[in-house]
Design a protein around this motif. Sequence first.
Motif, mmCIF file in Angstrom:
data_model
loop_
_atom_site.group_PDB
_atom_site.id
_atom_site.type_symbol
_atom_site.label_atom_id
_atom_site.label_comp_id
_atom_site.label_asym_id
_atom_site.label_seq_id
_atom_site.Cartn_x
_atom_site.Cartn_y
_atom_site.Cartn_z
ATOM 1 N N SER A 17 -26.727 -14.656 53.438
ATOM 2 C CA SER A 17 -26.939 -16.096 53.453
ATOM 3 C C SER A 17 -27.888 -16.509 52.333
ATOM 4 N N SER A 18 -27.782 -17.741 51.885
ATOM 5 C CA SER A 18 -28.703 -18.273 50.879
ATOM 6 C C SER A 18 -29.947 -18.886 51.503
ATOM 7 N N ASP A 19 -30.063 -18.838 52.811
ATOM 8 C CA ASP A 19 -31.227 -19.370 53.520
ATOM 9 C C ASP A 19 -32.381 -18.372 53.426
ATOM 10 N N THR A 30 -28.989 -10.287 56.731
ATOM 11 C CA THR A 30 -28.298 -11.419 56.108
ATOM 12 C C THR A 30 -29.071 -11.971 54.912
ATOM 13 N N ASN A 67 -20.204 -12.545 49.159
ATOM 14 C CA ASN A 67 -19.485 -12.499 50.432
ATOM 15 C C ASN A 67 -17.988 -12.333 50.215
#
Length: 357
Positions: free
Chosen positions: A256-258, A156, A248
């Motif tokens: 994810s940007s995390d 991710t 996405n």
Amino acid sequence: MRTLVVSDLHLGGRTGVDVLRHDPAALAALTAALDGVDRLVLLGDTLELRHGPARDALAAAQPVIEAVGAALAPEASVVLVPGNHDYALAAQWLDARAKPLGLEATVKPQTASPLARHVARWLGAPERVVDVSYPGIWLRDDVWATHGHYLDPHGTVPTFERLAAGVMSRMVDPVPEPTATAEDYERIVAPLYAWIHASAQRAGDGRVGAGAGRAGKAYTMLQGGDGHRPVRVRLLTAAFPIGIRGVNLLGIGPVSSDLSGDALRRNAIDAMGQVVARLGVGAEHVVFGHSHRTGPLPADDVTEWRTPSGAWLHNSGSWVDEPSFTGADGMHSPYWPGGAVLVEDDGPPRLLRLLTD
């Protein structure tokens, strides 16, 4: 059999982060750890073949590899398990192979590739037994080891390889579930590695090939920058989540940007758990590298390192100096170089941190 597993040496890179070439104390620590070892497993990314021509990487890596071979007992064996950065060690053999790989296919270096033959000779072949095994190797009936690059299609975190794997999955179909084979992963990753390798062979002096990776620099900027060009950093940080949403929407993710430390750790663990489940790896313990994050460490929640299928994961870390990831934690960082995993005749694999002193 007393087996030492080390991964991600990245010898011969043009960025100079491979500590074994530049720090005699680090090389001494590794060679000292080889005392009493019956088998050394180089678990992928031993060579950095993405920065430039393979001849340059080989020339730079040769003294270190010869030192490792000289430190091993004459009767000790070595197994080379190619990773994504040194996939060319086995690409020739894999392209010609007609039989399914399974979880472990073993061949002699001279059959695997000319590159593998060079490395084997520096390690002491033909007097020493040196094999090439891919995509992994059974260290014991209950311990399987692999580099870990098969986790990229399931990740991710929007790394170059995760995004490239997403594009390839759109072109050739994703890895099937709930069960898959090594060939299902290979049809996604092998074309990427072939393109990256071809680019590296043509990289000019002072430059690195496409796909060489600049994750550390990007990570630093997205975490607030290094004090330089603050306007550019703020713009990049603001645009990053928007870009992730676009990726996405295109069906290349989900990503994810995390990019927190927790997210990076979970990314490797969760994605590797998917690989273990889909390949049907019936091992109690699975050793991998690739993410450069050693573990489980004493401060980790050890239950997090158990896959849904019941296997315990162990990561051997790396031998590269990445200040962007180690930060102010220094040797207390899980990304500090010098990781290794010791596997003996019984008991769980044991994580060693050879450079924390």
